[in-house]
Design an enzyme around this catalytic site. Structure first.
Site, PDB file in Angstrom:
ATOM      1  N   MET A   1     -12.202  -5.511  17.901  1.00 48.89           N
ATOM      2  CA  MET A   1     -12.419  -5.592  19.352  1.00 48.89           C
ATOM      3  C   MET A   1     -13.180  -4.356  19.821  1.00 48.89           C
ATOM      4  O   MET A   1     -14.174  -4.451  20.525  1.00 48.89           O
ATOM      5  CB  MET A   1     -11.061  -5.652  20.080  1.00 48.89           C
ATOM      6  CG  MET A   1     -10.204  -6.826  19.703  1.00 48.89           C
ATOM      7  SD  MET A   1      -8.569  -6.790  20.489  1.00 48.89           S
ATOM      8  CE  MET A   1      -7.597  -6.009  19.226  1.00 48.89           C
TER       9      MET A   1
ATOM     10  N   ILE B   1     -11.775   0.149  13.122  1.00 51.50           N
ATOM     11  CA  ILE B   1     -11.228  -1.139  12.685  1.00 51.50           C
ATOM     12  C   ILE B   1     -10.289  -0.959  11.481  1.00 51.50           C
ATOM     13  O   ILE B   1     -10.733  -0.640  10.366  1.00 51.50           O
ATOM     14  CB  ILE B   1     -12.363  -2.153  12.372  1.00 51.50           C
ATOM     15  CG1 ILE B   1     -13.301  -2.252  13.588  1.00 51.50           C
ATOM     16  CG2 ILE B   1     -11.772  -3.520  11.998  1.00 51.50           C
ATOM     17  CD1 ILE B   1     -12.612  -2.496  14.939  1.00 51.50           C
TER      18      ILE B   1
ATOM     19  N   GLU C   1       1.372  -7.740  19.613  1.00 51.58           N
ATOM     20  CA  GLU C   1       0.839  -6.519  19.002  1.00 51.58           C
ATOM     21  C   GLU C   1       1.579  -5.301  19.563  1.00 51.58           C
ATOM     22  O   GLU C   1       1.971  -4.393  18.831  1.00 51.58           O
ATOM     23  CB  GLU C   1      -0.667  -6.403  19.293  1.00 51.58           C
ATOM     24  CG  GLU C   1      -1.262  -5.110  18.773  1.00 51.58           C
ATOM     25  CD  GLU C   1      -2.765  -4.984  18.993  1.00 51.58           C
ATOM     26  OE1 GLU C   1      -3.394  -5.964  19.447  1.00 51.58           O
ATOM     27  OE2 GLU C   1      -3.302  -3.900  18.716  1.00 51.58           O
TER      28      GLU C   1
ATOM     29  N   HIS D   1      12.493  21.609  11.160  1.00 52.02           N
ATOM     30  CA  HIS D   1      12.047  21.882   9.788  1.00 52.02           C
ATOM     31  C   HIS D   1      11.353  23.251   9.679  1.00 52.02           C
ATOM     32  O   HIS D   1      10.985  23.656   8.571  1.00 52.02           O
ATOM     33  CB  HIS D   1      11.027  20.835   9.325  1.00 52.02           C
ATOM     34  CG  HIS D   1      11.603  19.514   8.913  1.00 52.02           C
ATOM     35  ND1 HIS D   1      12.180  18.628   9.794  1.00 52.02           N
ATOM     36  CD2 HIS D   1      11.675  18.915   7.697  1.00 52.02           C
ATOM     37  CE1 HIS D   1      12.559  17.539   9.142  1.00 52.02           C
ATOM     38  NE2 HIS D   1      12.279  17.691   7.877  1.00 52.02           N
TER      39      HIS D   1
ATOM     40  N   GLY E   1       8.486  25.930   9.400  1.00 47.86           N
ATOM     41  CA  GLY E   1       7.131  25.848   8.832  1.00 47.86           C
ATOM     42  C   GLY E   1       6.956  24.695   7.873  1.00 47.86           C
ATOM     43  O   GLY E   1       5.851  24.146   7.738  1.00 47.86           O
TER      44      GLY E   1
END
Ligand SMILES: Cc1cc2nc3c(=O)[nH]c(=O)nc-3n(C[C@H](O)[C@H](O)[C@H](O)COP(=O)(O)OP(=O)(O)OC[C@H]3O[C@@H](n4cnc5c(N)ncnc54)[C@H](O)[C@@H]3O)c2cc1C
Length: 385
Positions: A126, A160, A248, A344, A346
């Site tokens: 699209m 795409i 979607e 977490h 670094g």
């Protein structure tokens, strides 16, 4: 809270898929990641496993299921394992619904068996370099030949998903100029064979995340597309796009939720093992509060996703509700993954840790399938604003 959205069939499918991911994807995922693409053969394996055929009608080689919840299971299991199947969700969750809804009997016989087996991979085009959110502004043209046997396709598409591997691409193109009072008129969907003369795959785009997904530029120079490959009625493509976008967007909402849930799991494991100032990071009150707050957000997203999945399977999910689910779940994922990455330290910034990949992968959820701003426009319009 106990989830009631999935039945025994969905859960059996989940168990099969989880074992498959552990055996066939996790051991080779680093290779895919380094190569920046899912190997083509993997799609045949998904075909063999029945993943692509779940919603393909039985007469064309599939299992004939109607429930979108199977797609949700795939998304959840991939996120749980910190892996991606590349363009395969576009192939089944995005393209297949168009084929089922608008293809003629003859077209279904030609295309659907290949969809189920993975032999004919589909993508949908699209977006163009000059237009994404405003799809009615697309410039790609398809002119009917004088003898009426084929269209001549010219133009370019970008971003795409699955564009490198695709065997057929549903290309949205202008077959007539827009009407003065209707900019959306005159767009048609053509199922273009990627081996056609004049069809070219440009760059495989270098993205910040979704590294194994082959996102490409496409160009068309006088590509001859037989009229037999027009999908649905001429000039009515825009309304078809509108009908499929809620699914979607629901799929992206599920992705956001599942990635946020995975992030909490990854963070919880990490903070239990990592020692700072002589104690596990998990022992700090801040860590507990952060993870608790993230869990509450994930629970809320789960409730939204589950309600939306029920509504969609019942044929009741509206465009505004799908937009709302996408907006909420992808914004939750954005916040949660960022907070889990922070825990977490670094290491969260290193691509060898799944949280770093999740952070980068998730970012696009607020952009593709319609941006968060576009989702707000849809919701606001539905509110009468
Ligand atoms: C990894 C990836 C995969 C993709 N896969 C596909 C695919 O398979 N097929 C396909 O066709 N497309 C695909 N896309 C394209 C995607 O759907 C578009 O990027 C998206 O719709 C946004 O369009 P754009 O990039 O042109 O942004 P633009 O439309 O240029 O938007 C730029 C900014 O303007 C804002 N904006 C736009 N309109 C308004 C408005 N009215 N009011 C306020 N703000 C506004 C947007 O929210 C955004 O912040 C993919 C994109 C990415 C990044």
């Amino acid at each position: 809270m106990r989830r009631t959205v999935f039945n025994e069939d969905h859960e059996a499918f989940r168990a099969t898929l989880r074992a498959f991911i552990e055996a066939e994807v996790v051991p080779v995922y680093e290779e895919w990641y380094a190569a920046g693409i899912v190997p083509r053969d993997f799609y045949y394996k998904l075909g063999e496993l029945g993943v692509f055929g779940i919603e393909v009608p039985e007469e064309y080689g599939g299992a004939g299921e109607e429930s979108f919840k199977f797609q949700a299971v795939i998304t959840e299991e991939a996120a749980r394992a910190g892996v991606s199947f590349g363009g395969s969700s576009v192939h089944v969750a995005l393209c297949l619904p168009y084929l089922k809804a608008y293809a003629t009997e003859e077209q279904k016989k030609r295309w659907l068996p290949g969809v189920a087996s993975g032999e004919t991979m589909f993508a949908i085009a699209m977006t163009e370099p000059g237009t994404g959110s405003d799809l009615a502004g697309m410039k790609t043209t398809a002119k009917l030949s004088e003898d009426g046997t084929h269209y001549v396709l010219n133009g370019a598409k970008t971003f795409i998903t699955g564009g490198v591997h695709a065997d057929r691409v549903i290309v949205c193109a202008r077959t007539a100029p827009p009407k003065e009072d209707d900019r959306r008129h005159g767009i048609s969907l053509l199922v273009v064979d990627t081996r056609s003369e004049g069809y070219a795959v440009g760059r495989k785009l270098d993205k910040m995340g979704l590294k194994v997904s082959d996102t490409a530029e496409l160009s068309f120079s006088d590509v001859k597309v037989p009229v037999e490959d027009l999908l649905g009625e001429e000039h009515k493509g825009f309304s078809y796009l509108g009908q499929n976008l809620p699914q979607e967007r629901l799929g992206i909402a599920v992705g956001g939720y599942a990635q946020a849930k995975a992030a909490v799991r990854f963070a919880q494991q990490y903070v239990a093992d990592r020692t700072v100032f002589g104690k596990p990071v998990a022992a700090f009150q801040n860590t507990k509060f952060e993870l608790a707050a993230c869990k509450a957000e994930v629970d809320a997203a789960e409730a939204v996703v589950d309600r939306a999945l029920e509504a969609h399977d019942a044929g009741e999910l509206t465009a505004a509700e799908a937009a709302s689910a996408k907006l909420f779940c992808t914004e939750v994922a954005h916040r949660v993954i960022d907070r889990c990455l922070q825990l977490h330290g670094g290491y969260g910034y290193m691509n060898e840790y799944p949280i770093a990949r999740l952070y980068a992968d998730n970012r696009v959820n607020r952009i593709y399938g319609g941006t968060s701003e576009v989702m707000k426009m849809i919701i606001a319009k539905d509110m009468g604003l």
